[in-house]
Design an enzyme around this catalytic site. Structure first.
Site, short mmCIF file in Angstrom:
data_model
loop_
_atom_site.label_atom_id
_atom_site.label_comp_id
_atom_site.label_asym_id
_atom_site.label_seq_id
_atom_site.Cartn_x
_atom_site.Cartn_y
_atom_site.Cartn_z
CB SER A 1 -3.72 -0.66 -2.77
OG SER A 1 -3.22 -1.39 -1.66
CG HIS B 1 1.53 -1.07 -1.07
ND1 HIS B 1 1.36 -2.19 -1.84
CD2 HIS B 1 0.29 -0.58 -0.83
CE1 HIS B 1 0.08 -2.37 -2.07
NE2 HIS B 1 -0.60 -1.42 -1.47
#
Length: 302
Positions: free
Chosen positions: A89, A195
């Site tokens: 990420s 996300h």
């Protein structure tokens, strides 16, 4: 072959990287560059034990990237070589700088835009995240699909660890079911449902603020969360990174792809050792270790 890994949000802690910073003054420019672009003192954010907002997305994302790049430069000076990069990420942004996709200056401009976009959504959306252990990804997905409200798997971290995100009430309902199934559930200290589709406004803002940034082709292989595989098309990185904000992190698939490409040494750079643990849970017959301070740097075998 060596691949370097950079951890994501949640790895931050007060004082991270301070001993490396003190020993290697030649790398202070990382913090000086970041502070100038961000408009605040990165050293205070990372090193001041009285700074209470380090866990806030607005500060933690740039701070983790700065410390990760500090560890990267120090490790290179001590002999680190590598043929590929990856990140989890947020960690992909340090990986982009390390691989030459972004200059240091543009790296901080991009992470500033990302942190501000995330922070804006965090203040307005009631999202939550939780890690689910001891169940397969398919089992986690089945529970999410059957749960009232919006909750989805967003981080496929290892064969037995999946992170869910969504509306806070829906995450709580799904977590209760997981506990009934004897799974271990750990609520994550995040400010929103990263996300997931809840982050769509952040994705849109982020794209608008980075669409004119220059992205280069990397000097080494770059493995992508979004694909769960090596990324080879760098023609429209702003769109890809915006999509990444609302898409699952396919880290398990990514690690498998890395190993299939012949990599056998996994070196995590930056605060914490979360990714080192995930490598050990996912892959066999590989070496993995982290570098986050002088002790781990001095014991590293490159």
């Amino acid at each position: 072959m060596n691949i370097i890994l950079f951890a994501g949000q949640g790895s931050q802690y007060s004082g991270m990287g301070k001993d490396i910073y003190d020993k290697y003054p030649e790398f202070h420019y990382i913090f000086e560059t970041g502070s100038k672009i961000l408009g605040y003192d990165l050293c205070k954010v990372c090193f001041d034990e009285n700074f209470e907002e380090l866990s806030r997305t607005y500060y933690s994302q740039p701070a983790i990237m700065a410390v990760s790049l500090l560890c990267f430069e120090a490790a290179k000076k001590e002999g680190l070589s590598f043929e590929a990069v990856a990140g989890h990420s947020l960690g992909e942004y340090a990986a982009m700088v390390a691989s030459g996709i972004l200059s240091l200056e543009d790296g901080f401009k991009v992470i500033k835009a990302r942190a501000e976009a995330f922070d804006k959504v965090a203040s307005s959306a009631n999202g939550a995240m939780a890690a689910v252990l001891k169940l397969t990804a398919d089992e986690v997905r089945e529970v999410c699909d059957a749960t009232e409200g919006y909750v989805v798997p967003v981080n496929y971290n290892s064969p037995v660890q999946t992170v869910i995100a969504g509306e806070a009430d829906a995450v709580a309902r799904a977590s209760a079911v997981f506990k009934e199934k004897k799974a271990r559930v750990m609520p994550l200290n995040t400010e929103s449902a990263f996300h997931s589709e809840i982050m769509k406004p952040a994705s849109e803002d982020f794209y608008e603020n980075i669409k004119d940034i220059t992205f280069n082709k990397p000097t080494v292989k770059f493995f992508s969360n979004l694909l769960g595989a090596e990324l080879t098309d760098f023609s429209d990185m702003p769109s890809l990174l915006a999509k990444h904000v609302v898409s699952p992190v396919k880290f398990t698939d990514e690690l498998v792809a890395v190993k299939e490409s012949g990599f056998d040494k996994y070196i995590e750079l930056g605060p914490g050792k979360t990714l080192t643990g995930l490598v050990k849970k996912t892959l066999s017959d590989v070496v993995s270790f982290n570098i986050e301070n002088l002790t781990s740097l001095e014991s590293a075998e490159f």
